[in-house]
Design a protein around this motif. Structure first.
Motif, PDB file in Angstrom:
ATOM      1  N   LYS A 298      59.343  50.744  27.383  1.00 25.74           N
ATOM      2  CA  LYS A 298      58.975  51.816  26.423  1.00 25.74           C
ATOM      3  C   LYS A 298      57.765  52.868  26.997  1.00 25.74           C
ATOM      4  N   GLY A 299      57.135  52.433  28.058  1.00 24.95           N
ATOM      5  CA  GLY A 299      55.968  53.183  28.414  1.00 24.95           C
ATOM      6  C   GLY A 299      56.298  54.280  29.148  1.00 24.95           C
ATOM      7  N   ASP A 300      55.366  55.332  29.398  1.00 19.78           N
ATOM      8  CA  ASP A 300      55.576  56.450  30.403  1.00 19.78           C
ATOM      9  C   ASP A 300      54.997  56.312  31.795  1.00 19.78           C
ATOM     10  N   ALA A 301      55.391  57.127  32.692  1.00 19.18           N
ATOM     11  CA  ALA A 301      54.930  56.788  33.924  1.00 19.18           C
ATOM     12  C   ALA A 301      53.267  56.625  33.924  1.00 19.18           C
ATOM     13  N   GLN A 302      52.844  57.506  33.182  1.00 22.03           N
ATOM     14  CA  GLN A 302      51.273  57.550  33.383  1.00 22.03           C
ATOM     15  C   GLN A 302      50.889  56.011  32.796  1.00 22.03           C
ATOM     16  N   SER A 303      51.107  55.632  31.894  1.00 18.95           N
ATOM     17  CA  SER A 303      50.668  54.193  31.204  1.00 18.95           C
ATOM     18  C   SER A 303      51.138  53.026  32.310  1.00 18.95           C
ATOM     19  N   VAL A 304      52.308  53.379  32.925  1.00 17.21           N
ATOM     20  CA  VAL A 304      52.640  52.399  34.125  1.00 17.21           C
ATOM     21  C   VAL A 304      51.646  52.470  35.262  1.00 17.21           C
ATOM     22  N   ALA A 305      51.335  53.745  35.801  1.00 20.10           N
ATOM     23  CA  ALA A 305      50.568  53.894  37.011  1.00 20.10           C
ATOM     24  C   ALA A 305      49.128  53.321  36.450  1.00 20.10           C
ATOM     25  N   ASP A 306      48.495  53.567  35.262  1.00 11.46           N
ATOM     26  CA  ASP A 306      47.310  53.249  34.955  1.00 11.46           C
ATOM     27  C   ASP A 306      47.327  51.405  34.978  1.00 11.46           C
ATOM     28  N   LYS A 307      48.206  50.855  34.314  1.00  7.60           N
ATOM     29  CA  LYS A 307      48.441  49.479  34.545  1.00  7.60           C
ATOM     30  C   LYS A 307      48.290  48.922  36.011  1.00  7.60           C
TER      31      LYS A 307
END
Length: 348
Positions: A298-307
């Protein structure tokens, strides 16, 4: 200086300095492969692994036993017809041993001989086809506990473990014998061309263990230890898989000789990376951490990168960064997989 895949992997799991943490894409299911290859503009997952600079190359065991032709479905225990494929099998169907109580009855099942179905030549071909600078990992599974659950039907198996432990032990020991023989064939066939193995059982649910740890120590971990010791006798690194909240078992895994604990199911109780760092940093190596239940879906690319950046800060080494489930499912947008690996590789 850029490290080789193999050097990076071993430095990561030994908590040594790395140019970046090691990574593993996991195992995309066939339904997910089409979207992934289309997104990356390639024809195969192997090409994707090169593009994302992945460190671990999984080698499936060539096991020709119909209808599944998969080592994870080597036993026809179910008493009812059901789909018999690795991603569709069930442990809850009534099993062959449901009505048996005498440990001597273990011989009444038609136990398969892995020597008849495991292709030695194809095993070697698959291993030799992988660049020896990558980590060549045999996907063994050897899920003796899960197969024991299937042998009775899961609920009945767990009751048997409590009420008739000798019966349960006779079945799980025979299953372990099968895997020890199958794995020996594969290890001998690929000797010199294999670096690591993935074995394991699912012991956890989202909120805790499915089975009291004392029962696992009494009836399951002896077989786990045999499988681990066998792999290590061939000089192989052991990656042990268990989905769910298995925090209470981490010390057991370490004592059993596990080299890497997989998959750090990020949303399961007590399995977040910050808690693992607090209690086990430097004591055990891990693989996983990028939530595949919600974030990657459900997340976007930025939230994945932040994780990924958060994980790299928590575990600059000691963690092979990977989705928190070995399978890449069709509900994960390929763009999020790309974002995950760009962040791992420090690519803007």
């Amino acid at each position: 200086m850029k490290m080789t895949h193999k050097d990076r992997f071993y430095a990561t799991i030994n908590y040594q300095p790395v140019d970046r943490p090691a990574s593993w894409l996991g195992l995309p299911v066939p339904e997910a492969e089409k979207a992934l290859t289309a997104h990356f503009g390639v024809k195969s997952v192997d090409e994707i692994r090169k593009i994302i600079d992945d460190d671990i190359y999984p080698i499936e065991v060539p096991y020709n036993y119909a209808p599944s032709n998969h080592i994870a479905c080597a036993f026809r225990f179910a008493k009812v017809d059901h789909l018999d494929k690795p991603d569709e099998r069930t442990l809850t169907a009534p099993g062959f041993f449901e009505d048996y109580t005498d440990p001597a009855d273990v011989d009444k099942f038609d136990w398969p001989d892995p020597a008849k179905y495991l292709d030695r030549a194809e095993s070697l071909r698959r291993a030799k086809a992988v660049d020896d600078k990558s980590v060549r990992m045999g996907v063994m599974w050897s899920a003796h506990f899960q197969d024991a659950c299937s042998a009775f039907g899961m609920e009945h198996a767990l009751m048997t473990m409590l009420m008739n432990p000798e019966m349960f032990q006779s079945v799980i020991d025979r299953i372990t014998e099968f895997y020890l023989k199958a794995n020996e064939i594969f290890y001998e066939s690929t000797k010199g061309h294999l670096d690591a193995v993935l074995i394991g059982n699912d012991f956890g649910s989202q909120t805790g263990l499915m089975v009291d740890p004392e029962l696992l120590r009494a009836h399951v971990f002896q077989g786990t230890k045999q499988l681990i010791d066998q792999a290590k006798s061939y000089g192989l690194t052991v990656i042990h898989h268990s989905c769910g909240s298995v925090f209470p078992l981490i010390d057991d895994f370490i004592e059993l000789g596990v080299d890497v604990i997989h998959p750090i199911q990020a949303l399961a109780a007590d399995m977040d990376a910050s808690n693992l760092k607090k209690h086990h940093y430097g004591k055990a190596a891990f693989c996983g951490g990028v939530d595949a239940q919600y974030l990657l879906v459900k997340g976007d690319a930025q939230s994945v990168a932040d994780k990924v950046d958060e994980l790299k800060e928590l575990f600059p080494t000691g963690l092979v960064i990977s989705p928190s489930h070995e399978a890449i499912l069709p509900d994960i947008p390929p763009a999020n997989i790309e974002a995950m690996f760009k962040a791992i590789n420090n690519v803007n």
